[in-house]
Design a protein around this motif. Structure first.
Motif, PDB file in Angstrom:
ATOM      1  N   MET A   1     -26.062  -0.155 -13.953  1.00 33.36           N
ATOM      2  CA  MET A   1     -25.026   0.786 -14.317  1.00 33.36           C
ATOM      3  C   MET A   1     -24.186   0.254 -15.477  1.00 33.36           C
ATOM      4  N   GLY A   2     -23.914  -1.035 -15.472  1.00 37.67           N
ATOM      5  CA  GLY A   2     -23.134  -1.648 -16.547  1.00 37.67           C
ATOM      6  C   GLY A   2     -23.824  -1.541 -17.885  1.00 37.67           C
ATOM      7  N   TYR A   3     -25.163  -1.742 -17.892  1.00 35.82           N
ATOM      8  CA  TYR A   3     -25.927  -1.623 -19.132  1.00 35.82           C
ATOM      9  C   TYR A   3     -25.858  -0.205 -19.674  1.00 35.82           C
ATOM     10  N   ALA A   4     -25.887   0.779 -18.777  1.00 36.20           N
ATOM     11  CA  ALA A   4     -25.830   2.179 -19.203  1.00 36.20           C
ATOM     12  C   ALA A   4     -24.477   2.505 -19.840  1.00 36.20           C
ATOM     13  N   ILE A   5     -23.404   1.991 -19.275  1.00 38.27           N
ATOM     14  CA  ILE A   5     -22.076   2.236 -19.841  1.00 38.27           C
ATOM     15  C   ILE A   5     -21.942   1.572 -21.199  1.00 38.27           C
ATOM     16  N   VAL A   6     -22.439   0.350 -21.320  1.00 32.62           N
ATOM     17  CA  VAL A   6     -22.403  -0.350 -22.602  1.00 32.62           C
ATOM     18  C   VAL A   6     -23.217   0.409 -23.639  1.00 32.62           C
ATOM     19  N   TRP A   7     -24.387   0.882 -23.263  1.00 36.82           N
ATOM     20  CA  TRP A   7     -25.221   1.663 -24.179  1.00 36.82           C
ATOM     21  C   TRP A   7     -24.501   2.937 -24.614  1.00 36.82           C
ATOM     22  N   LEU A   8     -23.873   3.625 -23.664  1.00 38.63           N
ATOM     23  CA  LEU A   8     -23.189   4.885 -23.963  1.00 38.63           C
ATOM     24  C   LEU A   8     -22.025   4.667 -24.931  1.00 38.63           C
ATOM     25  N   VAL A   9     -21.221   3.658 -24.700  1.00 40.16           N
ATOM     26  CA  VAL A   9     -20.089   3.376 -25.583  1.00 40.16           C
ATOM     27  C   VAL A   9     -20.578   3.014 -26.981  1.00 40.16           C
ATOM     28  N   ASN A  10     -21.601   2.160 -27.067  1.00 47.15           N
ATOM     29  CA  ASN A  10     -22.143   1.791 -28.377  1.00 47.15           C
ATOM     30  C   ASN A  10     -22.747   2.983 -29.100  1.00 47.15           C
ATOM     31  N   THR A  11     -23.413   3.865 -28.373  1.00 46.69           N
ATOM     32  CA  THR A  11     -24.006   5.049 -28.984  1.00 46.69           C
ATOM     33  C   THR A  11     -22.934   5.997 -29.500  1.00 46.69           C
ATOM     34  N   ILE A  12     -21.880   6.200 -28.732  1.00 42.98           N
ATOM     35  CA  ILE A  12     -20.791   7.077 -29.174  1.00 42.98           C
ATOM     36  C   ILE A  12     -20.116   6.511 -30.425  1.00 42.98           C
ATOM     37  N   THR A  92     -15.572  -6.809 -23.295  1.00 41.82           N
ATOM     38  CA  THR A  92     -15.674  -5.906 -22.159  1.00 41.82           C
ATOM     39  C   THR A  92     -17.094  -5.775 -21.628  1.00 41.82           C
ATOM     40  N   ALA A  93     -18.066  -5.732 -22.511  1.00 47.17           N
ATOM     41  CA  ALA A  93     -19.458  -5.508 -22.085  1.00 47.17           C
ATOM     42  C   ALA A  93     -19.941  -6.577 -21.094  1.00 47.17           C
ATOM     43  N   PRO A  94     -19.724  -7.863 -21.344  1.00 54.82           N
ATOM     44  CA  PRO A  94     -20.184  -8.847 -20.356  1.00 54.82           C
ATOM     45  C   PRO A  94     -19.549  -8.672 -18.977  1.00 54.82           C
ATOM     46  N   ILE A  95     -18.285  -8.282 -18.971  1.00 54.06           N
ATOM     47  CA  ILE A  95     -17.596  -8.076 -17.680  1.00 54.06           C
ATOM     48  C   ILE A  95     -18.194  -6.873 -16.956  1.00 54.06           C
ATOM     49  N   LEU A  96     -18.442  -5.780 -17.688  1.00 49.74           N
ATOM     50  CA  LEU A  96     -19.058  -4.597 -17.083  1.00 49.74           C
ATOM     51  C   LEU A  96     -20.447  -4.896 -16.549  1.00 49.74           C
ATOM     52  N   ILE A  97     -21.221  -5.622 -17.311  1.00 53.71           N
ATOM     53  CA  ILE A  97     -22.581  -5.951 -16.885  1.00 53.71           C
ATOM     54  C   ILE A  97     -22.557  -6.868 -15.665  1.00 53.71           C
TER      55      ILE A  97
END
Length: 101
Positions: A1-12, A92-97
């Motif tokens: 789930m963390g990878y998906a959020i990181v991908w979504l933020v980077n894509t936006i 933030t990304a490492p913490i989310l992952i």
């Protein structure tokens, strides 16, 4: 789930970057009369890009005056978006992952 959020933020953030770049290119092409707004597809595409980028650029246009008739607010916003992207990916990304996997 963390990878998906990181991908979504980077894509936006990447899509915002491309929208600002395309909007600036369209404004130059209109200014130099390379393309015109009489073409329905071009007019719709330019209107779409303006509607997306104006809310992002307008606060900076109020603060940053045009330099010699050139609006530098897209450059400032692109620098800010890249700064936010780097900040997000480093902090933030490492913490989310780690938390969400």
């Amino acid at each position: 789930m963390g990878y998906a959020i990181v991908w979504l933020v980077n894509t936006i953030l990447s899509l915002m970057t491309w929208a600002i770049i395309l909007s600036a290119i369209f404004s130059w092409l209109f200014a130099f009369d390379v393309i015109n707004r009489r073409n329905q597809f071009v007019a719709q595409l330019a209107d779409f890009l303006d509607r997306i980028t104006t809310p992002i650029l307008e606060p900076f246009r109020k603060v940053i005056p045009p330099l010699g008739g050139i609006d530098i607010s897209p450059i400032v916003v692109l620098l800010l978006i890249n700064f936010l992207k780097i900040l997000f990916n480093r902090l933030t990304a490492p913490i989310l992952i780690q938390m969400l996997g």
